[in-house]
Design an enzyme around this catalytic site. Structure first.
Site, PDB file in Angstrom:
ATOM      1  N   LYS A 201       0.837  -1.197   0.000  1.00 18.97           N
ATOM      2  CA  LYS A 201       0.000   0.000   0.000  1.00 18.97           C
ATOM      3  C   LYS A 201       0.878   1.256   0.000  1.00 18.97           C
ATOM      4  O   LYS A 201       0.674   2.175  -0.767  1.00 18.97           O
ATOM      5  CB  LYS A 201      -0.928  -0.032   1.219  1.00 18.97           C
ATOM      6  CG  LYS A 201      -1.822   1.186   1.319  1.00 18.97           C
ATOM      7  CD  LYS A 201      -2.788   1.070   2.488  1.00 18.97           C
ATOM      8  CE  LYS A 201      -3.511   2.401   2.679  1.00 18.97           C
ATOM      9  NZ  LYS A 201      -4.443   2.384   3.797  1.00 18.97           N
ATOM     10  N   GLU A 207      10.388  -4.706   4.724  1.00 16.52           N
ATOM     11  CA  GLU A 207      10.451  -6.105   4.284  1.00 16.52           C
ATOM     12  C   GLU A 207      10.218  -6.202   2.776  1.00 16.52           C
ATOM     13  O   GLU A 207      10.953  -6.876   2.042  1.00 16.52           O
ATOM     14  CB  GLU A 207       9.373  -6.945   4.998  1.00 16.52           C
ATOM     15  CG  GLU A 207       9.619  -7.173   6.472  1.00 16.52           C
ATOM     16  CD  GLU A 207       9.025  -6.089   7.353  1.00 16.52           C
ATOM     17  OE1 GLU A 207       8.810  -4.956   6.869  1.00 16.52           O
ATOM     18  OE2 GLU A 207       8.782  -6.380   8.548  1.00 16.52           O
ATOM     19  N   GLY A 258      -4.919  -1.708   4.843  1.00 16.41           N
ATOM     20  CA  GLY A 258      -4.108  -2.832   4.366  1.00 16.41           C
ATOM     21  C   GLY A 258      -4.796  -4.180   4.576  1.00 16.41           C
ATOM     22  O   GLY A 258      -4.833  -5.028   3.686  1.00 16.41           O
ATOM     23  N   ARG A 259      -5.366  -4.384   5.756  1.00 19.43           N
ATOM     24  CA  ARG A 259      -5.979  -5.689   6.049  1.00 19.43           C
ATOM     25  C   ARG A 259      -7.350  -5.849   5.405  1.00 19.43           C
ATOM     26  O   ARG A 259      -7.990  -6.885   5.570  1.00 19.43           O
ATOM     27  CB  ARG A 259      -6.027  -5.917   7.558  1.00 19.43           C
ATOM     28  CG  ARG A 259      -6.672  -4.801   8.356  1.00 19.43           C
ATOM     29  CD  ARG A 259      -6.331  -4.924   9.837  1.00 19.43           C
ATOM     30  NE  ARG A 259      -6.807  -3.793  10.629  1.00 19.43           N
ATOM     31  CZ  ARG A 259      -6.150  -2.642  10.775  1.00 19.43           C
ATOM     32  NH1 ARG A 259      -4.990  -2.472  10.175  1.00 19.43           N
ATOM     33  NH2 ARG A 259      -6.635  -1.673  11.520  1.00 19.43           N
ATOM     34  N   GLU A 344      -5.131  -6.724  14.658  1.00 20.26           N
ATOM     35  CA  GLU A 344      -4.593  -5.418  14.264  1.00 20.26           C
ATOM     36  C   GLU A 344      -5.711  -4.367  14.296  1.00 20.26           C
ATOM     37  O   GLU A 344      -5.473  -3.194  14.576  1.00 20.26           O
ATOM     38  CB  GLU A 344      -3.940  -5.483  12.873  1.00 20.26           C
ATOM     39  CG  GLU A 344      -3.033  -4.293  12.580  1.00 20.26           C
ATOM     40  CD  GLU A 344      -2.227  -4.425  11.290  1.00 20.26           C
ATOM     41  OE1 GLU A 344      -2.787  -4.177  10.214  1.00 20.26           O
ATOM     42  OE2 GLU A 344      -1.033  -4.767  11.353  1.00 20.26           O
ATOM     43  N   HIS A 375      -5.821 -33.210  16.923  1.00 19.02           N
ATOM     44  CA  HIS A 375      -4.725 -34.066  17.405  1.00 19.02           C
ATOM     45  C   HIS A 375      -3.580 -33.233  17.967  1.00 19.02           C
ATOM     46  O   HIS A 375      -2.459 -33.725  18.107  1.00 19.02           O
ATOM     47  CB  HIS A 375      -4.250 -34.975  16.271  1.00 19.02           C
ATOM     48  CG  HIS A 375      -5.326 -35.921  15.823  1.00 19.02           C
ATOM     49  ND1 HIS A 375      -5.551 -37.133  16.429  1.00 19.02           N
ATOM     50  CD2 HIS A 375      -6.277 -35.791  14.878  1.00 19.02           C
ATOM     51  CE1 HIS A 375      -6.585 -37.730  15.849  1.00 19.02           C
ATOM     52  NE2 HIS A 375      -7.046 -36.933  14.903  1.00 19.02           N
ATOM     53  N   LYS A 484       9.288  -0.854  14.304  1.00 20.41           N
ATOM     54  CA  LYS A 484       9.915  -0.514  13.014  1.00 20.41           C
ATOM     55  C   LYS A 484      11.011   0.524  13.221  1.00 20.41           C
ATOM     56  O   LYS A 484      12.104   0.425  12.652  1.00 20.41           O
ATOM     57  CB  LYS A 484       8.872   0.096  12.065  1.00 20.41           C
ATOM     58  CG  LYS A 484       7.821  -0.853  11.542  1.00 20.41           C
ATOM     59  CD  LYS A 484       6.966  -0.111  10.502  1.00 20.41           C
ATOM     60  CE  LYS A 484       5.722  -0.875  10.151  1.00 20.41           C
ATOM     61  NZ  LYS A 484       4.792  -0.132   9.292  1.00 20.41           N
TER      62      LYS A 484
HETATM   63  O1  F6P Z   1       2.980  -2.977   9.781  1.00 22.36           O
HETATM   64  C1  F6P Z   1       1.633  -3.255   9.633  1.00 22.36           C
HETATM   65  C2  F6P Z   1       1.166  -2.867   8.299  1.00 22.36           C
HETATM   66  O2  F6P Z   1       1.085  -1.482   8.259  1.00 22.36           O
HETATM   67  C3  F6P Z   1      -0.162  -3.517   7.961  1.00 22.36           C
HETATM   68  O3  F6P Z   1      -1.243  -2.804   8.410  1.00 22.36           O
HETATM   69  C4  F6P Z   1      -0.076  -3.617   6.481  1.00 22.36           C
HETATM   70  O4  F6P Z   1      -1.010  -4.527   5.991  1.00 22.36           O
HETATM   71  C5  F6P Z   1       1.346  -4.050   6.313  1.00 22.36           C
HETATM   72  O5  F6P Z   1       2.057  -3.298   7.278  1.00 22.36           O
HETATM   73  C6  F6P Z   1       1.936  -3.848   4.954  1.00 22.36           C
HETATM   74  O6  F6P Z   1       1.930  -2.509   4.563  1.00 22.36           O
HETATM   75  P1  F6P Z   1       2.150  -2.099   3.068  1.00 22.36           P
HETATM   76  O7  F6P Z   1       1.072  -2.702   2.248  1.00 22.36           O
HETATM   77  O8  F6P Z   1       2.111  -0.603   3.049  1.00 22.36           O
HETATM   78  O9  F6P Z   1       3.507  -2.604   2.631  1.00 22.36           O
END
Ligand code: F6P
Length: 515
Positions: A201, A207, A258-259, A344, A375, A484
């Site tokens: 987003k 990452e 995002g979610r 979240e 199990h 972060k």
């Molecule tokens: O760190 C949490 C978050 O902000 C989530 O809410 C989001 O889905 C995820 O990081 C990834 O964010 P982006 O889509 O901006 O890379």
């Protein structure tokens, strides 16, 4: 909109009294045997999803008091504000409109005319691209690089709908900054037959940016030449994507959390897997649930009933976790997806004004597909000291024709719910099952795009309901920021060894990891 704090309403007090009077000693076994109408009263068919709530620790009186709580805390007004496009994500000054992404064409534009038009323009373009990629046999592997909502939703759905996916492509999801993950995927790929989707987003997430850079370096070092052909970006930050060198971009908007973004361009891997028609069915299923949530009367409004049940368990029974057991192996990532959706969204400790709350919010949400969980940890669910409400998701029709499996699977789901409810007396103690352990049982006729869309939207709205009762902002996620920032400070210390101003534990571990 200003709303009453839930714990200061008359309904909260009435629920607290009701809990002491009847709730804590409520026995769902007696309720079921003593009331022939209980199953009918406490089950319902919502779009694509049948739900049986009758094994829960509630009755009509409980539900009525919970509905009173909803009206005294303005839950339905909050719902209407969301659907009207109000900026209910107040800490980020944003509207919350993932429902717009699933609306069919032709809904009168109204005040959201521009947004509606933009949604369909992007959707049509993205689905045309998905179809073209789908038909291109030169591409055998699609790698989605993204994390959180840019990973869990599209990954969960792509796996869940595997029975409908093109057999001509493999789908990979790389999220972790741990290079083992990306390296493990790249080992099996060739640049000329790989399509990378960079899903973020913000297009700033460490990452994802790290994995995207490494993927491009690998692509070029392995002889890949056409970055424009082999990389596409799914993002609200089109500028950052183009700086990265990606020219094929599908955008979305800040009013998509995002979610809640799998319905947007973030859903591109799903669309490549199941095709444009399949993706539209997913949207249609979710839209049907949106309409149900928006218009069904409160007593027959399934997301509302479930969200209120969650409040009853969390705040009056004091249950701190809820488990989900999908009895369909293709839903194996559904619990992980739900963890982000619920924890979240509702893992918050202050109200909309930033004032600390005096009651619990999000439960811990966890689970594994049945029958595997049986199990592993079901022992604790049946005989542990804590009561954990459990959610079964069963699918009536199998998508395979292997003999004997599906009946065994469904029998296990029914039997587990029955065992949790009925328990078993045994004087010896060790074989004693207390019973009266609550569960909710969902049934889908089949696991297809439409029913999955409806199921996901059901959970989204239910999380909305409990968050609205609690008076929290379910649409921000400030809690992920601190770590972060600290990671940025620590990263160079791993190279330099500088431990200044670190606590003794962190300094000790830093030294250990450098040794
Ligand atoms: O760190 C949490 C978050 O902000 C989530 O809410 C989001 O889905 C995820 O990081 C990834 O964010 P982006 O889509 O901006 O890379």
């Amino acid at each position: 909109m200003k709303q009453n704090r839930c714990d200061q309403t008359p309904a909260w007090k009435a629920l607290a009294d009701h809990y002491l009077d009847k709730g804590r000693s409520f026995d769902a076994r007696d309720a079921l045997s003593g009331d022939a109408g209980r199953f009918t009263a406490l089950s319902q068919q919502a779009p694509h999803v049948f739900a049986d709530l009758s094994k829960n620790l509630i009755d009509g009186a409980t539900e009525q008091l919970l509905q009173d709580l909803a009206s005294q805390t303005g839950v339905l007004a909050h719902r209407d504000a969301m659907f009207a496009g109000a900026k209910i994500n107040s800490t980020e000054d944003r509207a919350v409109m993932h429902f717009l992404l699933r609306e069919p064409k032709g809904v009168p534009g109204g005040t959201l005319r521009a947004e509606r038009a933009a949604v369909h323009e992007t959707l049509d373009r993205m689905l045309a691209y998905a179809e073209a990629e789908r038909a291109d046999d030169a591409i055998t592997d699609v790698v989605n690089i993204g994390i959180g909502g840019s990973d869990l939703g599209p990954q969960m759905v792509t796996i869940a709908l595997d029975a409908f996916a093109t057999p001509k492509k493999r789908f990979h999801f790389v999220s972790n900054v741990d290079g083992h993950e990306l390296a493990g995927v790249l080992r099996h790929l060739k640049p000329q037959s790989t399509l990378f989707l960079i899903a973020s987003k913000t297009f700033t997430t460490i990452e994802t940016m790290t994995n995207a850079q490494s993927a491009r370096q690998w692509f070029e070092s392995q002889g890949g030449t056409d970055v424009a052909r082999h990389f596409a970006a799914l993002t609200t930050n089109v500028e950052a994507a183009s700086k990265f060198g990606i020219s094929t971009t599908f955008g979305f908007w800040d009013w998509v959390g995002g979610r809640y973004s799998l319905w947007s361009a973030i859903g591109l891997p799903i669309a490549i897997a199941i095709g444009a028609d399949g993706f539209r069915e997913l949207l249609a299923g979710a839209h049907a649930m949106d309409e149900h949530f928006r218009t069904a009367p409160p007593e027959q409004n399934l997301p509302l009933r479930l969200g209120l049940l969650d409040v009853w368990y969390r705040n009056f029974h004091g249950f701190t976790s809820r488990s989900v057991a999908p009895y369909h192996s293709a839903l194996r990532r559904f619990p992980a997806y739900l963890q982000q959706l619920e924890m979240e969204s509702n893992g918050k400790r202050v109200d909309l004004d930033g004032k600390a709350l005096a009651f619990g919010t999000s439960p811990v949400v966890w689970g594994e597909p049945g029958t595997n969980g049986q199990h592993a940890y079901f022992q604790m669910l049946h005989q542990g000291t804590d009561v954990v409400p459990l959610e079964f998701i069963a699918v009536r029709d199998a998508a395979h024709d292997l003999q004997g499996h599906h009946a065994k699977l469904l029998a296990n789901a029914l039997a587990q719910a029955q065992a949790l409810l009925q328990g078993k007396a045994d004087a010896g103690g060790h074989r004693h099952f207390p019973g009266n352990r609550p569960s909710t049982f969902f049934v889908l006729d089949r696991l297809d795009a439409a029913s999955l869309g409806a199921l996901i939207a059901l959970y989204e709205h239910r999380v909305f309901v409990s968050g609205a009762v609690w008076g929290i902002n379910s649409f921000d996620q400030w809690g992920v920021e601190l770590g972060k920032v600290l990671a940025k400070d620590i990263e160079p210390r791993l190279a330099s060894g500088d431990a200044s101003n670190l606590d003794a534990s962190t300094a000790g571990l830093l030294a250990r990891l450098r040794a």
